[in-house]
Design an enzyme around this catalytic site. Structure first.
Site, PDB file in Angstrom:
ATOM      1  N   ASN A 136     -10.066  -1.016   0.247  1.00  0.00           N
ATOM      2  CA  ASN A 136      -8.609  -0.843   0.237  1.00  0.00           C
ATOM      3  C   ASN A 136      -8.081  -1.304  -1.123  1.00  0.00           C
ATOM      4  OD1 ASN A 136      -5.854  -0.971   0.612  1.00  0.00           O
ATOM      5  ND2 ASN A 136      -5.951  -2.094   2.557  1.00  0.00           N
ATOM      6  N   HIS A 175      -3.774   6.694   3.316  1.00  0.00           N
ATOM      7  CA  HIS A 175      -4.108   5.400   2.737  1.00  0.00           C
ATOM      8  C   HIS A 175      -5.536   5.038   3.136  1.00  0.00           C
ATOM      9  CE1 HIS A 175      -3.995   1.454   1.257  1.00  0.00           C
ATOM     10  NE2 HIS A 175      -3.890   0.852   2.423  1.00  0.00           N
ATOM     11  N   CYS A 182       0.814  -1.223   0.000  1.00  0.00           N
ATOM     12  CA  CYS A 182       0.000   0.000   0.000  1.00  0.00           C
ATOM     13  C   CYS A 182       0.847   1.273   0.000  1.00  0.00           C
ATOM     14  CB  CYS A 182      -0.931   0.005   1.202  1.00  0.00           C
ATOM     15  SG  CYS A 182      -1.875  -1.517   1.340  1.00  0.00           S
TER      16      CYS A 182
END
Ligand code: COA
Length: 329
Positions: free
Chosen positions: A286, A256, A115
């Site tokens: 996500n 994020h 990520c």
């Protein structure tokens, strides 16, 4: 050697058309819309079509970013794709993107930092442009996580989605916007907290283990949560401080997009007001390396970032890895 300042000249993103809602997930695993929303903030996510690969998502996001930057694919000198869901183990997804864009001049490679990958790519590209080695770079965060999710594991399958985001970096004119500071970090002692255990050289998929779903995401959610909050807070403070700023100078935080509770915890600790935080995870879940890139593009296109604004990007992911960047727009 004098280092040149570097700015973002354009952003782009692409989300696949198919929407998978929490209600639809209720039919796949024992979960509920209420559980998913209250634990994560996610309402739905996008799922790439069967013949749509990570490089396709990346290419569409890249075209949007190039168009906004006013740069032709043929002018691009470097393409970095950040992904943990490459089209193939080799060659790099960036090579497919180079071909699909017709960016013949570009050197192209992938980086794997989960990520945090888009911000890792940004720092690599920034350094090369700053040193004068290249004039521009296309950086992309792109994921087809739906191909690496165990759709019978409720601990993970509700969290992830597909998508891509991109940015074009160029040298900055005097006094204009620029990347002020960034901070990258890794803790390789925590590889077991979040990984795809199979499909690599240490655990090839064979007839004997084919039914164990080893080439899918495995995660110790609670542990990851704790590390995410601490690492993203520290990374944010690092970037803000290195840029010579304080928390109140930040006009927009783009974190994020993994979990609303993680974002809330960071924002509380940083003492940034909640209305300065960009959140879109309710729509996409996500999307790993794509998440910050998609959010940056949406914030940019929605007019949430004005010239001269200070923005903070911050991410965290498998590795463990973390990364942040303070940018004057
Ligand atoms: N639906 C319903 N119940 C679920 C579920 C789901 N989709 N997933 C897990 N549960 C259950 C668990 O099995 C557990 O049940 P048990 O107590 O009977 O064992 C219970 O819910 C609570 O699990 P817990 O792990 O305490 O939940 P949590 O509050 O920590 O939330 C996460 C779980 C995954 C949402 C949370 O830990 C998290 O967000 N972690 C970080 C994940 C992340 O962002 N990863 C990517 C980082 S880049």
């Amino acid at each position: 050697m004098t280092l040149r300042p570097v700015r973002i000249a354009g952003t782009g993103s692409y989300l696949p058309e198919k929407v998978l809602t929490n209600q639809e997930l209720e039919k796949l695993v024992e979960t509920s819309d209420e559980w998913i929303r209250s634990r994560t903030g996610i309402r739905e996510r996008r799922i790439a079509a069967e013949g749509e690969f990570t490089s396709d998502l990346a290419t569409k996001a890249a075209r949007n970013a190039l168009e906004q930057a006013g740069i032709e694919p043929s002018e691009i000198e470097l393409i970095i794709v950040a992904t943990i869901t490459p089209d193939t183990l080799t060659p790099a997804t960036a090579c497919y993107v180079q071909e699909k864009l017709g960016a013949d001049r570009a050197v192209a490679f992938d980086i794997s930092a989960a990520c945090s990958g888009f911000l890792y790519a940004m720092e690599m590209a920034r350094s090369l442009i700053a040193a004068g080695g290249i004039q521009n770079a296309l950086i992309v965060g792109a994921e087809k996580l739906s191909a690496f999710v165990n759709w019978s594991d409720r601990n993970t399958c509700v969290l992830f989605g597909d998508g891509a985001g991109a940015a074009v970096l160029v040298p900055s004119e005097n006094g204009g916007g620029r990347i002020l500071a960034s901070h990258l970090g890794t803790d390789g002692r925590q590889t077991e907290l979040l990984n795809i255990p199979g499909g690599g050289s240490c655990c090839p998929i064979t007839i004997d283990n084919a039914e164990e779903n080893l080439a899918t995401l495995a995660m110790q959610g609670r542990e990851v949560f704790k590390h995410a909050v601490n690492a993203m807070r520290r990374a944010s403070e690092h970037a803000i401080e290195s840029a010579g700023l304080s928390a109140e100078d930040i006009d927009l935080v783009i974190p994020h997009q993994a979990n609303l509770r993680i974002i809330d915890a960071i924002v509380d600790r940083l003492e940034v007001s909640k209305d300065k935080v960009f959140i879109n995870l309710e729509k996409y879940g996500n999307t790993s390396a794509a998440a910050v890139a998609i959010a940056l593009d949406e914030a940019n296109r929605e007019g949430k970032i004005k010239s001269g604004d200070h923005i903070l990007l911050v991410a965290f992911g498998a590795g463990l890895t973390w990364a942040s960047a303070a940018i004057k727009w």
